[in-house]
Design a protein around this motif. Structure first.
Motif, short mmCIF file in Angstrom:
data_model
loop_
_atom_site.label_atom_id
_atom_site.label_comp_id
_atom_site.label_asym_id
_atom_site.label_seq_id
_atom_site.Cartn_x
_atom_site.Cartn_y
_atom_site.Cartn_z
N GLN A 160 0.82 -1.20 0.00
CA GLN A 160 0.00 0.00 0.00
C GLN A 160 0.86 1.26 0.00
OE1 GLN A 160 -2.98 0.51 3.23
NE2 GLN A 160 -4.44 0.57 1.54
N VAL A 161 2.03 1.19 0.69
CA VAL A 161 2.97 2.32 0.65
C VAL A 161 3.43 2.58 -0.78
CG1 VAL A 161 5.33 2.98 1.25
CG2 VAL A 161 3.78 2.19 3.03
N TYR A 162 3.76 1.52 -1.52
CA TYR A 162 4.23 1.68 -2.89
C TYR A 162 3.10 2.10 -3.83
CZ TYR A 162 8.85 -0.15 -1.78
OH TYR A 162 10.11 -0.32 -1.28
N ARG A 163 1.88 1.72 -3.50
CA ARG A 163 0.74 2.19 -4.30
C ARG A 163 0.68 3.71 -4.26
NH1 ARG A 163 -4.18 0.65 -6.30
NH2 ARG A 163 -5.83 2.22 -6.19
N ILE A 164 0.86 4.29 -3.07
CA ILE A 164 0.86 5.74 -2.92
C ILE A 164 2.02 6.36 -3.69
CG2 ILE A 164 1.10 7.63 -1.26
CD1 ILE A 164 -0.27 5.81 0.81
N ALA A 165 3.18 5.67 -3.65
CA ALA A 165 4.36 6.18 -4.36
C ALA A 165 4.13 6.27 -5.86
CB ALA A 165 5.58 5.30 -4.06
N GLY A 166 3.16 5.51 -6.37
CA GLY A 166 2.84 5.56 -7.79
C GLY A 166 2.01 6.75 -8.19
N GLY A 167 1.64 7.59 -7.21
CA GLY A 167 0.82 8.76 -7.52
C GLY A 167 -0.60 8.38 -7.88
N GLU A 168 -1.26 9.24 -8.63
CA GLU A 168 -2.66 9.00 -8.97
C GLU A 168 -2.84 7.76 -9.81
OE1 GLU A 168 -4.32 12.46 -10.72
OE2 GLU A 168 -4.22 13.65 -8.87
N ALA A 169 -1.81 7.36 -10.56
CA ALA A 169 -1.92 6.16 -11.40
C ALA A 169 -1.76 4.88 -10.58
CB ALA A 169 -0.86 6.20 -12.50
N GLY A 170 -1.34 4.99 -9.30
CA GLY A 170 -1.33 3.85 -8.40
C GLY A 170 -0.22 2.84 -8.65
#
Length: 495
Positions: A232-242
């Motif tokens: 989930q931390v890395y999902r945020i790191a992907g920005g709006e594209a997830g």
């Protein structure tokens, strides 16, 4: 709690002792067997820290502490237990021998759990006559605080064994994770092993010291992991594209020759000495018990902070904590009816780390919180319930006088005694005294005037007959008590 009321713990070391604390603080009786003649002494220190931590984690009503008994034989420990938690050293042959002996002496319906951190349950079952009851319950240290427990079945484990185990450990406030495939080291330790290998190389190659590596973890991604994990931390790191964008952007670096995960430095005497010396320097004279207490206080603070997130519903381990506390409230512990001829001891509280100010003392508004909770306990006793609140009747506090007499420090257990000074059906005048259970010192007092009101009109009204009678009964019972010296005092009046 799934019918399991008595457990046995085989091995009272760090993990076994943690299980003893987790079980006992949930009201279970525990029989402990450990051939180490120092086991009982060692466990006593751990249990003291565990009790301190649990009181801070669950500041309200807690289960009556279970009875812990050291016994002289494995047979005596297991023969009448509902569940046996084996926590012996990580040696397959030793564990197989112990599990076979447990199997021979335990009741046929008793469950058997191994705390192994990596041995396969199918291997552990080899010498058992009833292998269907064996499963792995792998916890994380400290067991009495960290909620995750990995449940792993062997080839011969019955499906109902895992289902019963899931319900049992969940009732202890834990997060049971069923590891669906039997795999060496399970899930948690495989992830930890990867980080540990890299850390060993960084120390071995003099890139960083042990303390510097710990600083990297605790001041950066460790904070994120505590409440969101890694995906989930890395999902945020992907920005709006997830996550899809993150994988596309950072995926190629996984092929770069950074990691040494497939190799490990030789644990030579020199490397062991280097790491040990750096660890000693990092501890800076703190004992293991000191470090345990610091670790536990920090964990409690993190979990209680997480419990207040998401609008009070909690997040991550905090959400689990809220669920656990709610389960304790749903099935409240039996209490004797209070002796109303004496001041009423209706509320206790433990001073939590987040209650402390810059001086390390309990902050002003927390004193008022404790007094307010004591008032709520009194109102519940006289009959103010959800149905009455829904009907538009309640009590409003219209005047308070609070005196601060002593310092409340983190870990202090406080008891509030309550005296009803007067009641006339509309007004209820009460006096609270907060006492430190350890020192016996009066920490604070609070005098309050409450009005019974119609919440629709916002006006004071006479209480319903049943409520009014209880108020009058308490006031009459307390009329013969000495009026506290501080009752009726004005702010600033000389003592």
């Amino acid at each position: 709690m799934t019918g399991i009321r008595k457990v046995a713990v085989i091995g009272g070391g760090v993990i076994g002792g943690g299980w003893v604390a987790r079980f006992a603080q949930n009201g279970l009786d525990v029989a402990v067997y450990d051939p180490d003649p120092q086991a009982e002494r060692k466990l006593a220190g751990l249990m003291e820290n565990a009790a301190h931590a649990f009181a801070a984690l669950i500041p309200g009503d807690r289960p009556v502490f279970g009875k812990v008994t050291f016994v002289s034989s494995m047979r005596e420990a297991v023969e009448d237990a509902d569940l046996i938690q084996e926590s012996a050293p990580e040696q397959l042959a030793l564990k197989q021998k112990i599990l076979a002996e447990i199997d021979a002496h335990a009741r046929a319906d008793a469950l058997v759990a191994s705390s192994t951190s990596g041995l396969l349950p199918s291997d552990l079952q080899q010498a058992m006559r009833r292998p269907e009851r064996l499963f792995v319950a792998h916890p994380f240290n400290p067991v009495y605080l960290v909620p995750l427990v990995e449940l792993v079945a062997g080839n011969a484990t019955a499906p109902e064994t895992i289902e019963t185990a899931k319900a049992f450990y969940a009732a202890l406030g834990m997060k049971p994770l069923h590891v669906r495939k039997e795999i060496d080291a399970f899930i948690g330790d495989r992830l930890l092993e990867a980080l540990w290998r890299e850390a060993l190389w960084l120390v071995n190659d003099d890139v960083a010291t042990a303390e510097e590596i710990d600083d990297v973890i605790r001041y950066s991604f460790g904070l994120r992991w505590a409440q969101m994990g890694i995906f989930q931390v890395y999902r945020i790191a992907g920005g709006e594209a997830g996550m899809r964008h993150f994988m596309a952007q950072f995926g190629p670096c996984l092929k770069w020759p950074w990691t040494k995960l497939m190799d490990v430095p030789d644990l030579t005497d020199a490397l062991v000495d280097k790491i040990s010396d750096q660890s000693d320097a990092q501890a800076d004279g703190l004992s293991i018990r000191d470090l345990e207490r610091i670790r536990d206080d920090n964990l409690v603070a993190i979990m209680r902070a997480l419990a207040g997130q998401a609008g009070g519903a909690g997040w991550g381990a905090g959400e689990l904590l809220n669920t656990y506390e709610a389960s304790l409230a749903v099935t409240p512990l039996p209490k004797a009816a209070p002796d109303i001829t004496r001041p009423l001891d209706l509320h206790t509280a433990t001073v939590l780390p987040e209650w402390a100010d810059y001086n390390g003392h309990m902050t002003e508004y927390r004193y008022l919180q404790v007094l307010g909770d004591a008032t709520d306990a009194l109102l519940a006793l006289i009959g103010l319930d959800a149905e009455m609140l829904a009907s538009g009747r309640s009590f409003y506090t219209v005047e308070s006088h609070l005196r601060h007499l002593a310092e409340g420090k983190v870990g202090d257990k406080l008891t509030v005694s309550t005296q009803v000074l007067s009641s006339d059906g509309k007004r209820l005048r009460i006096f609270h005294t907060i006492t430190n259970d350890t020192t016996g010192d009066v920490v604070a007092t609070g005098e309050h005037m409450l009005l019974h009101v119609d919440t629709t009109s916002g006006k004071a009204v006479t209480a319903e007959p049943a409520l009014g009678e209880t108020m009058a009964k308490l006031a009459a019972a307390h009329a013969g008590l000495a009026v506290p010296d501080a009752a009726g005092r004005a702010v600033g009046q000389p003592r």
